[in-house]
Enzyme design. Sequence first.
Site, PDB file in Angstrom:
ATOM      1  N   SER A 159      30.418  63.821   9.564  1.00  0.00           N
ATOM      2  CA  SER A 159      31.340  64.954   9.525  1.00  0.00           C
ATOM      3  C   SER A 159      32.388  64.663   8.459  1.00  0.00           C
ATOM      4  CB  SER A 159      32.012  65.106  10.891  1.00  0.00           C
ATOM      5  OG  SER A 159      33.163  65.914  10.787  1.00  0.00           O
ATOM      6  N   TYR A 172      36.485  61.981  18.186  1.00  0.00           N
ATOM      7  CA  TYR A 172      35.389  62.560  17.395  1.00  0.00           C
ATOM      8  C   TYR A 172      35.416  62.011  15.970  1.00  0.00           C
ATOM      9  CZ  TYR A 172      32.477  66.121  15.112  1.00  0.00           C
ATOM     10  OH  TYR A 172      31.499  66.755  14.384  1.00  0.00           O
TER      11      TYR A 172
HETATM   12  P1  NDP Z   1      26.506  72.005  19.295  1.00  0.00           P
HETATM   13  O1  NDP Z   1      27.637  71.701  20.209  1.00  0.00           O
HETATM   14  O2  NDP Z   1      26.174  73.400  18.976  1.00  0.00           O
HETATM   15  O3  NDP Z   1      25.204  71.249  19.796  1.00  0.00           O
HETATM   16  C1  NDP Z   1      25.294  69.909  20.200  1.00  0.00           C
HETATM   17  C2  NDP Z   1      24.019  69.483  20.844  1.00  0.00           C
HETATM   18  O4  NDP Z   1      24.227  68.162  21.373  1.00  0.00           O
HETATM   19  C3  NDP Z   1      23.610  70.375  22.017  1.00  0.00           C
HETATM   20  O5  NDP Z   1      22.206  70.532  21.991  1.00  0.00           O
HETATM   21  C4  NDP Z   1      24.040  69.557  23.217  1.00  0.00           C
HETATM   22  O6  NDP Z   1      23.255  69.803  24.360  1.00  0.00           O
HETATM   23  C5  NDP Z   1      23.803  68.153  22.719  1.00  0.00           C
HETATM   24  N1  NDP Z   1      24.534  67.184  23.525  1.00  0.00           N
HETATM   25  C6  NDP Z   1      25.862  67.122  23.724  1.00  0.00           C
HETATM   26  N2  NDP Z   1      26.148  66.146  24.594  1.00  0.00           N
HETATM   27  C7  NDP Z   1      24.969  65.588  24.944  1.00  0.00           C
HETATM   28  C8  NDP Z   1      24.602  64.552  25.839  1.00  0.00           C
HETATM   29  N3  NDP Z   1      25.502  63.899  26.578  1.00  0.00           N
HETATM   30  N4  NDP Z   1      23.297  64.224  25.970  1.00  0.00           N
HETATM   31  C9  NDP Z   1      22.372  64.891  25.259  1.00  0.00           C
HETATM   32  N5  NDP Z   1      22.647  65.897  24.405  1.00  0.00           N
HETATM   33  C10 NDP Z   1      23.944  66.239  24.279  1.00  0.00           C
HETATM   34  O7  NDP Z   1      26.863  71.183  17.943  1.00  0.00           O
HETATM   35  P2  NDP Z   1      26.410  71.409  16.440  1.00  0.00           P
HETATM   36  O8  NDP Z   1      25.020  71.915  16.367  1.00  0.00           O
HETATM   37  O9  NDP Z   1      27.502  72.119  15.752  1.00  0.00           O
HETATM   38  O10 NDP Z   1      26.482  69.900  15.916  1.00  0.00           O
HETATM   39  C11 NDP Z   1      25.335  69.125  15.602  1.00  0.00           C
HETATM   40  C12 NDP Z   1      25.817  67.886  14.886  1.00  0.00           C
HETATM   41  O11 NDP Z   1      26.497  68.251  13.663  1.00  0.00           O
HETATM   42  C13 NDP Z   1      26.831  67.059  15.673  1.00  0.00           C
HETATM   43  O12 NDP Z   1      26.593  65.702  15.427  1.00  0.00           O
HETATM   44  C14 NDP Z   1      28.176  67.472  15.081  1.00  0.00           C
HETATM   45  O13 NDP Z   1      29.134  66.473  15.262  1.00  0.00           O
HETATM   46  C15 NDP Z   1      27.784  67.659  13.629  1.00  0.00           C
HETATM   47  N6  NDP Z   1      28.684  68.523  12.861  1.00  0.00           N
HETATM   48  C16 NDP Z   1      28.762  69.860  13.100  1.00  0.00           C
HETATM   49  C17 NDP Z   1      29.589  70.669  12.333  1.00  0.00           C
HETATM   50  C18 NDP Z   1      29.698  72.140  12.567  1.00  0.00           C
HETATM   51  O14 NDP Z   1      30.499  72.807  11.861  1.00  0.00           O
HETATM   52  N7  NDP Z   1      28.933  72.733  13.483  1.00  0.00           N
HETATM   53  C19 NDP Z   1      30.399  70.101  11.224  1.00  0.00           C
HETATM   54  C20 NDP Z   1      30.238  68.680  11.056  1.00  0.00           C
HETATM   55  C21 NDP Z   1      29.409  67.939  11.839  1.00  0.00           C
HETATM   56  P3  NDP Z   1      23.555  71.083  25.316  1.00  0.00           P
HETATM   57  O15 NDP Z   1      23.265  72.292  24.470  1.00  0.00           O
HETATM   58  O16 NDP Z   1      22.589  70.903  26.409  1.00  0.00           O
HETATM   59  O17 NDP Z   1      24.988  70.985  25.699  1.00  0.00           O
END
Ligand code: NDP
Length: 253
Positions: A159, A172
């Site tokens: 990120s 985070y």
């Molecule tokens: P979302 O919150 O939309 O999705 C996150 C995913 O991680 C979901 O599928 C969620 O599952 C899963 N997850 C969370 N906690 C757990 C857990 N304890 N065990 C298993 N799975 C888990 O996030 P994004 O798609 O936005 O983010 C994806 C990646 O990109 C992350 O690493 C984030 O930090 C990074 N990122 C995103 C940005 C953005 O602007 N969106 C910017 C920079 C980095 P569930 O749906 O079941 O809760």
Amino acid sequence: MTVSALPSNYTPAPTLLHDRVILVTGAGAGIGRCAAITFARHGATVILCGRTVAKLESVYDEILASGGPEPAIHPLCLEGATETHYRELAEQVTDQFGRLDGLLHNAALLGERTSLANYGAASWARVLQVNVTAEFLLTKALLPALRQATEASVLFTSSGVGREGRAFWGAYAVSKFAVEGMSQVLAAELERTSRIRVNCINPGATRTAMRAAAYPAEDPATLKTPADLMPAYLYLMGPDSRGVTGQSFDAQR
Ligand code: NDP
């Protein structure tokens, strides 16, 4: 930290990931969901890993409906999983596929948006467990399967706040610095002793539930969608980035 450039106007071949087995964490929503579906569309058999089975099943159905290779579902909560759970997952991967060609560490928790002075200790521990320790344990368990692949790609998700600290991003931000570090350490360890490449990608502002939680007043229509990022993910996961390791990329320019 140096950010490497991706090739401009990269156009992945439709069969780019043919016959590859790729595990995606957080495959049920957001960027992970889109990556899983996109990898399958390019020929990969995807292992859908996540904590909400109904979401993983919906991705499974979508991949099958579009004619992709049948995925596997592996429910796993990264917050509570122990080394035994990771060992069981690795055994299943080896039994079913004999190898692992790709691993996308995508799942993450946002945690609190507050000052370090106010940050709760329990929340801190949860975020570091899901965003850092789980990635270490999962990688460690899957290394033998990754070593069985002719060439393998491990991709960590960083990120902007994992490269430059920013106020109120707490655990985070710290976790994403750790992810960048883990990616570099692992890449250096594997470079001369394996055919496994390791890189890091920063998606940049993307239209997902996490982004909406971090920026509730923002108009999501102004943001890139997960689909917009997929050329970068495909490039780093597939053979066109052969030889690239130990680097960090921005999915958006
Ligand atoms: P979302 O919150 O939309 O999705 C996150 C995913 O991680 C979901 O599928 C969620 O599952 C899963 N997850 C969370 N906690 C757990 C857990 N304890 N065990 C298993 N799975 C888990 O996030 P994004 O798609 O936005 O983010 C994806 C990646 O990109 C992350 O690493 C984030 O930090 C990074 N990122 C995103 C940005 C953005 O602007 N969106 C910017 C920079 C980095 P569930 O749906 O079941 O809760």
